[in-house]
Design an enzyme around this catalytic site. Structure first.
Site, PDB file in Angstrom:
ATOM      1  N   GLU A 156       0.828  -1.211   0.000  1.00 30.44           N
ATOM      2  CA  GLU A 156       0.000   0.000   0.000  1.00 30.44           C
ATOM      3  C   GLU A 156       0.862   1.261   0.000  1.00 30.44           C
ATOM      4  O   GLU A 156       0.445   2.311  -0.471  1.00 30.44           O
ATOM      5  CB  GLU A 156      -0.918  -0.017   1.232  1.00 30.44           C
ATOM      6  CG  GLU A 156      -2.351   0.355   0.905  1.00 30.44           C
ATOM      7  CD  GLU A 156      -3.325   0.043   2.037  1.00 30.44           C
ATOM      8  OE1 GLU A 156      -4.215  -0.784   1.828  1.00 30.44           O
ATOM      9  OE2 GLU A 156      -3.187   0.625   3.132  1.00 30.44           O
ATOM     10  N   HIS A 191       7.065 -27.159  -1.283  1.00 29.37           N
ATOM     11  CA  HIS A 191       6.367 -28.260  -1.957  1.00 29.37           C
ATOM     12  C   HIS A 191       5.222 -27.749  -2.815  1.00 29.37           C
ATOM     13  O   HIS A 191       4.372 -28.525  -3.251  1.00 29.37           O
ATOM     14  CB  HIS A 191       5.883 -29.266  -0.914  1.00 29.37           C
ATOM     15  CG  HIS A 191       7.032 -29.846  -0.144  1.00 29.37           C
ATOM     16  ND1 HIS A 191       7.611 -31.048  -0.450  1.00 29.37           N
ATOM     17  CD2 HIS A 191       7.755 -29.334   0.897  1.00 29.37           C
ATOM     18  CE1 HIS A 191       8.624 -31.279   0.373  1.00 29.37           C
ATOM     19  NE2 HIS A 191       8.738 -30.246   1.199  1.00 29.37           N
ATOM     20  N   LYS A 236     -14.183   0.631  -3.760  1.00 31.79           N
ATOM     21  CA  LYS A 236     -15.251   1.027  -2.829  1.00 31.79           C
ATOM     22  C   LYS A 236     -16.350   1.754  -3.581  1.00 31.79           C
ATOM     23  O   LYS A 236     -17.542   1.499  -3.364  1.00 31.79           O
ATOM     24  CB  LYS A 236     -14.703   1.954  -1.738  1.00 31.79           C
ATOM     25  CG  LYS A 236     -13.787   1.260  -0.761  1.00 31.79           C
ATOM     26  CD  LYS A 236     -13.408   2.226   0.354  1.00 31.79           C
ATOM     27  CE  LYS A 236     -12.266   1.670   1.176  1.00 31.79           C
ATOM     28  NZ  LYS A 236     -11.665   2.658   2.057  1.00 31.79           N
TER      29      LYS A 236
HETATM   30  O1  PA5 Z   1      -3.252   1.680   5.927  1.00 32.86           O
HETATM   31  C1  PA5 Z   1      -4.373   2.089   5.787  1.00 32.86           C
HETATM   32  O2  PA5 Z   1      -4.656   3.292   5.914  1.00 32.86           O
HETATM   33  C2  PA5 Z   1      -5.536   1.168   5.485  1.00 32.86           C
HETATM   34  O3  PA5 Z   1      -5.130  -0.127   5.250  1.00 32.86           O
HETATM   35  C3  PA5 Z   1      -6.506   1.138   6.653  1.00 32.86           C
HETATM   36  O4  PA5 Z   1      -5.856   0.677   7.792  1.00 32.86           O
HETATM   37  C4  PA5 Z   1      -7.720   0.250   6.378  1.00 32.86           C
HETATM   38  O5  PA5 Z   1      -8.306   0.602   5.161  1.00 32.86           O
HETATM   39  C5  PA5 Z   1      -8.748   0.384   7.496  1.00 32.86           C
HETATM   40  O6  PA5 Z   1      -9.134   1.712   7.639  1.00 32.86           O
HETATM   41  P1  PA5 Z   1      -9.917   2.239   8.900  1.00 32.86           P
HETATM   42  O7  PA5 Z   1      -9.078   2.021  10.105  1.00 32.86           O
HETATM   43  O8  PA5 Z   1     -10.177   3.686   8.623  1.00 32.86           O
HETATM   44  O9  PA5 Z   1     -11.195   1.430   8.984  1.00 32.86           O
END
Ligand code: PA5
Length: 466
Positions: free
Chosen positions: A307, A328, A442
């Site tokens: 990310e 394996h 989303k």
């Molecule tokens: O790193 C990030 O920002 C995302 O992976 C969030 O942790 C994830 O989308 C969850 O978001 P939130 O804590 O707002 O529900």
């Protein structure tokens, strides 16, 4: 190609932190692949990226709060508060459901998988509540089966969402909230629910204030995937009976190492070498472990690097394998498939238990050559043998070793990877702290589910042929 991999000795298990190195990093096979000039150049660029991180003037600099978490933001007082809730719930509850997704669940899940006896989940075996997770998928069967379990257990809920609006945990919380209210009565369940969210905004904040839930705050300047050292990671770990003070101590010791411009800084070396390998054509990084306890550390790592770096058409593809299990299944590809892979092996120097292989007078399995050897020695020889075989097949590696799998070393490992990720993303030229691409699915999901305001998008999507 030089396959110069130093021999690894079996060390005895010890807990003397003052005299031990927290993390070691070595990469002789990668060095023979990229060459010393490229290494030098990459190290210089990594040092300059670290400077940017420390000056706080790089991209996404409003999200640098994680840098100081172990030394200032997580105070003794907040740790005490976390420990207090953990002991209160230890007396009252058999099970705690942690609801969250992405950075709001992977850190605690990884820590609990690493520290726990995997069989305790089935047979009890600790005086602490079992911790299970929800809100990290949209499976109806998963939630239904969890509700079956909740019918039978004395339970509480920790719901985690920084934004307070993420769909998966919000849906899971709506369903579990109804279950807990029906089971214990609406008035009596407020002290069974804890929310971890933003200090002011978001639906979860509003709901918590209204319902009188206890809350912990995720600081504004700490992004989800960098939040394992906040209550997001600490509270579930403390509830399961682990030592969060030691977790923070490990992170704090690592902070001293990785924020320094020393040539021994392991985060600089890791960021530099993985970028040099990427530039020389190795586009996929496989994080490798030889201990199933580390499987979710790899999941956490994949989110952190995927990310943070995968944007603007750039980024090393982060993948993972669990050895020897996956030798394996994936071993053939790694040995002989497309030559675009390098490996980062997380090695653990000591294990807590000792099992030796017996002599068998019949020797029908032909294994008497292993008589008296520890199982862990077989594991280590598998690691060395595999690394050499993969290097010979064109897959260089970086080896990161930690002393033990415990709270101290895990805290250190998380901080190490977070810093290395910040440095590495700046070397790549991207903003490590945003995730614009996560929004696209989303929007489509909301449109297809009929969310008001998304009608036009829904029509467009329904005409698509995919
Ligand atoms: O790193 C990030 O920002 C995302 O992976 C969030 O942790 C994830 O989308 C969850 O978001 P939130 O804590 O707002 O529900």
């Amino acid at each position: 190609m030089n396959t110069n991999i130093p021999p690894i000795l079996l060390n005895s298990y010890q807990n003397n932190y003052s005299s031990m190195k927290i993390i070691d990093i070595e990469y002789p096979s990668s060095l023979s692949y990229i060459g010393e000039e490229m290494e030098k150049d990459a190290l210089l660029r990594a040092a300059s990226a670290l400077d940017t991180l420390l000056r706080g003037d790089g991209r996404g600099n409003e999200f640098l709060g994680w840098l100081d978490l172990p030394v200032s933001s997580i105070t003794k007082e907040s740790l005490n508060q976390i420990n207090k809730i953990a002991s209160e719930w230890k007396e009252r509850l058999e099970l705690v459901v942690v609801i969250g997704i992405g950075g709001s669940y992977l850190g605690s899940k990884a820590t609990l998988e690493a520290l726990s006896n995997p069989f305790n989940l089935y047979f009890g075996g600790t005086p602490y509540p079992s911790v299970v997770f929800a809100g990290h998928n949209m499976s109806e069967d998963y939630i239904a089966e969890l509700l079956d379990l909740l019918d039978k257990k004395e339970y509480g809920v920790v719901v985690i969402s920084k934004s307070g609006t993420t769909t998966e945990p919000a849906v899971a919380f709506r369903i579990i909230k109804r279950h807990i209210e029906e089971k214990y009565g609406k008035e009596r369940c407020a002290d069974r629910i804890i929310a971890i969210t933003d200090s002011k905004k978001g639906a979860l904040r509003e709901l918590s204030d209204k319902q009188g839930y206890r809350t912990f705050i995720i600081p504004d300047d700490v992004g989800g995937r960098f939040s394992v050292l906040t209550p997001v990671g600490l509270l579930p770990v403390a509830i399961a009976g682990y030592n969060v003070d030691s977790f923070i101590e490990g992170a704090s010791a690592m902070r001293e190492k990785v924020l320094s411009k020393s040539v021994d800084n392991p985060a600089l070396k890791y960021a530099a070498i993985r970028n040099a390998l990427y530039e020389s054509g190795k586009k996929t990084e496989l994080i490798v472990n030889y201990n199933p306890k580390l499987q979710y550390i790899a999941e956490w790592w994949k989110q952190l690097f995927g990310e943070s770096e995968g944007k603007e058409g750039r980024g090393i593809f982060p993948a993972s394998v669990n050895f020897t299990t996956d030798l394996h299944s994936m071993g053939q590809y790694i040995q002989e498939g497309e030559r675009t892979i390098f490996e980062t092996v997380i090695s653990v120097n000591n294990c807590k238990r000792e099992i030796r292989i017996d002599h068998d007078p019949n020797n029908l399995d032909g294994l008497n050559f292993l008589t008296g050897k520890r199982v862990e020695e077989c594991n280590r020889m598998a690691e060395i043998g595999t690394r050499i075989a993969h290097v010979d097949g064109g897959v260089p590696n970086i080896r990161i070793s930690i002393e033990n799998i415990d709270e101290y070393n895990l805290g250190a490992l998380f901080y190490f990877f977070e810093t290395a990720c910040g440095i590495s993303a700046y070397m790549l030229g991207v903003n490590p702290f945003d995730q614009p691409g996560v929004e696209d699915y989303k929007v489509n999901m909301f449109a297809l589910l009929g969310k008001p305001g998304y009608e036009e998008k829904a029509n467009e999507l329904r005409s698509r042929n995919i």
